[in-house]
Scaffold this active site. Sequence first.
Site, PDB file in Angstrom:
ATOM      1  N   HIS A  87       0.798  -1.158   0.075  1.00 24.72           N
ATOM      2  CA  HIS A  87       0.375  -0.333  -0.313  1.00 24.72           C
ATOM      3  C   HIS A  87       0.384   1.116  -0.247  1.00 24.72           C
ATOM      4  CE1 HIS A  87       0.263  -0.574   4.057  1.00 24.72           C
ATOM      5  NE2 HIS A  87       0.506   1.478   4.294  1.00 24.72           N
ATOM      6  N   ASP A 223       1.210  -7.850   2.728  1.00 23.02           N
ATOM      7  CA  ASP A 223       1.579  -5.966   2.564  1.00 23.02           C
ATOM      8  C   ASP A 223       2.695  -5.541   1.952  1.00 23.02           C
ATOM      9  OD1 ASP A 223       0.626  -3.330   2.095  1.00 23.02           O
ATOM     10  OD2 ASP A 223      -0.913  -3.722   3.186  1.00 23.02           O
ATOM     11  N   SER A 635       4.037   2.232   8.778  1.00 19.42           N
ATOM     12  CA  SER A 635       4.168   0.858   8.131  1.00 19.42           C
ATOM     13  C   SER A 635       4.278   1.444   6.990  1.00 19.42           C
ATOM     14  CB  SER A 635       2.296   1.351   6.497  1.00 19.42           C
ATOM     15  OG  SER A 635       1.447   1.037   7.032  1.00 19.42           O
TER      16      SER A 635
HETATM   17  N1  ARG Z   1      -4.917   0.683   7.280  1.00 17.16           N
HETATM   18  C1  ARG Z   1      -3.713   0.690   7.122  1.00 17.16           C
HETATM   19  C2  ARG Z   1      -2.817   1.693   7.454  1.00 17.16           C
HETATM   20  O1  ARG Z   1      -3.279   2.939   7.926  1.00 17.16           O
HETATM   21  C3  ARG Z   1      -3.243  -0.160   5.897  1.00 17.16           C
HETATM   22  C4  ARG Z   1      -4.102   1.256   4.245  1.00 17.16           C
HETATM   23  C5  ARG Z   1      -4.357   0.305   3.000  1.00 17.16           C
HETATM   24  N2  ARG Z   1      -5.098  -0.775   2.624  1.00 17.16           N
HETATM   25  C6  ARG Z   1      -6.218  -0.423   2.099  1.00 17.16           C
HETATM   26  N3  ARG Z   1      -6.588  -1.430   2.399  1.00 17.16           N
HETATM   27  N4  ARG Z   1      -6.904   0.349   2.299  1.00 17.16           N
HETATM   28  O2  ARG Z   1      -2.217   2.716   6.104  1.00 17.16           O
HETATM   29  N1  ASP Z   2      -0.996   1.629   7.783  1.00 20.83           N
HETATM   30  C1  ASP Z   2      -0.011   2.663   8.639  1.00 20.83           C
HETATM   31  C2  ASP Z   2       0.585   3.205   7.341  1.00 20.83           C
HETATM   32  O1  ASP Z   2      -0.045   3.571   6.558  1.00 20.83           O
HETATM   33  C3  ASP Z   2       0.345   2.602   9.649  1.00 20.83           C
HETATM   34  C4  ASP Z   2      -0.854   2.248  10.928  1.00 20.83           C
HETATM   35  O2  ASP Z   2      -1.818   3.624  11.235  1.00 20.83           O
HETATM   36  O3  ASP Z   2      -0.784   1.732  11.903  1.00 20.83           O
HETATM   37  O4  ASP Z   2       1.473   3.867   8.166  1.00 20.83           O
END
Ligand code: ARG
Ligand code: ASP
Length: 700
Positions: A87, A223, A635
């Site tokens: 991502h 990921d 991330s």
């Molecule tokens: N929640 C994670 C972060 O804050 C991963 C986001 C990417 N994945 C998604 N399905 N949008 O970045």
């Molecule tokens: N998914 C998040 C990021 O892109 C990480 C988090 O918020 O825990 O940095």
Amino acid sequence: MRKSTFFAFTFSLLSALPSLRADEGMWLPSLIEQGRIGDMRAKGFRLTAQDLYSVNQASLKDAIVRFGSGCTGELISDQGLLITNHHCGYGQIQQHSSVEHDYLTDGFAAMNRSEELANPGLVVSFLVEMKDVTDQILRGVKAGTDETERTKIIDKNKKTVVRKATAGNHYKASVEALYYGNQYFLFVYEVFEDVRLVFAPPSSVGKFGGDTDNWMWPRHTGDFSIFRVYAGKDNKPAPYSPDNVPYVPKKSFTISLKGIEEGDFTFVYGFPGRTYQYLHSEAVRYIQEKGDPHKVNLRTIRLGIMNRAMAADPAVRIQYAAKNASVSNAWKKWQGEMKGLERLGTVGKKQAFEKRFEAWAADKPEYAGTTEQLAALYDSLEPYAFARDYHTEAIMAIELLKFAGTFADAENLKPETLARLRKSAAGFFKDYVPAIDRETADTLLAEYARNVPASFRPETIDPAALADAVFGSSLFTDSLQVGQLLASADTAAIRRKIDDDSAVRAYKAFTGTYKTRIEPEYAALNERIDRKYRTYMRGMMEMRRSEHDFYPDANSTLRIAYGKVDGYRPMDAVYYEPVATLEGVMQKDNPDIYDYDVPARLRQIYETKDYGRWAVDGTVPVTFIATNHTTGGNSGSPVLNADGQLIGVNFDRCWEGTMSDLEYDPTVCRNIALDIRYALFLIDKVGGAGYLLDEMKFAE
Ligand code: ARG
Ligand code: ASP
């Protein structure tokens, strides 16, 4: 009996404070030696503070980068190979994708260096050095210096410190405030700008579970994506050139193949974005009761429209993939955050703490009344904060207005500006579907009209009629017309056309209102609030000096968080194990649902159990969770074992703990990491790029 009452009492007292609990904290690497190292070693860490951070010798920090502006990445070979999240590389992977070469769907593997794909605009930054410069920054500031004067002095001192740090070298530097300006640190970076895409799994692996599984455990997402950092022949940063060579880092991570178990020490070393651990109760109340609910509603509208259009057309699915993911990500997190804050009663706890603070401060004129003054300031801020939220989440979410705005804001129309606009137009139209935008605009404008008081809206605009008027007449919905506009040799005519355009006029009306009636007051109040926080923060530290350690809120600077591999109880009668495997991937497999459609090759490997060296107890480990305190920006961060070897790549947090930016709850706050062995298995067995492993160092 007595003992348990005592404990209950102590516990409630402790939890009444914004106090530090087990595994909470994002620590500055350069201060580990003076503070955390004892606790880290007691919990199982086997290296020294200098192994983590040193300016004199290579240390683990030299293998870590800020990836782009919002993620972390780490070096896994001495030839510049870098791993981060799928991502985090998503925008780049998408940029290289089309219906013919759909790397989002199919994945990408460079089979040799010449196939690696350049990514203009993408940079990675290594931290060269960080140090406390508080004395230099506050030089000339006296007890009685008024605030405007103080800011001036500090800005001037900052420039001097940055200038000195970057004199005679190619580094970039910045000075950042910690603890609301009670401390200042200098950060010096080496920034590389030739970073090429090497490997990406298909989205059905890299984004497996999509937005349904996002922010959730158990998770089965592979990921990750792989890039390579290139340098000039002198191993120094250089703009993209086919003559560049792979960068040889001072340090790269050894990858552990030893595996992990519940209870193992782990730490995360990366660039957390922002946390708000010391916020006043009123600020949290606004977030929980107004900010989050309204923003969630606006994004629900956008996502509904996008999702329908994407499901109906594969080309649109690609065009809107990155936009959708980013809108959905915060949308979901805010919902978890609201729930978490409510469950923890964060506002009430903070109010109780503020009372205690005032009791402590009663005989200290420097501090007395600070929290009440903050409450009053937040009361004044609320209408502006609310109008501002709508400006960003409703008005600026209309793609056409934002795009037209880049033309309206162009300071001149010199050839280089026109070239820049041409480029941005090409990028915009590649992924733009006017019908989606128009429907979105209609609905968002209705919400805007319903919720934002007239005094914060432009009088010249009728939100109910705007979408029709603008989309029917603006030239900025059409790439041909924009192309023609930019091709003209008559810049005065171009300027006239831009200024007369209906989308530009609407953009100007909204931003004009924002800049005159919302932003100035919002900024002025926030400045006063920040000043109060400086006092409040200092008071909190003084008040509870001996009770626990403080750590500065995250601010996109390098931090270490440590804890252990650990499951948790999300609700009554349920325990979540900390490790997920390929079995779970296959349990979720569903060819009818885009986000759960396991690639055929992986299905086949699963059927024959042909895992080769990646087999562990008859399956393949996929992800794990731990108690490391992380946030957005973490991330892609390396997740490391007690010996500083790479065991995983951080990518998310668990649902019940999504309020951790505001309050960390050790019972449910968990970071989610990809098990590095799943990435290796995928590269090797599914991606057919096993040759990449030859560059890596393993600890078996
Ligand atoms: N929640 C994670 C972060 O804050 C991963 C986001 C990417 N994945 C998604 N399905 N949008 O970045
Ligand atoms: N998914 C998040 C990021 O892109 C990480 C988090 O918020 O825990 O940095």
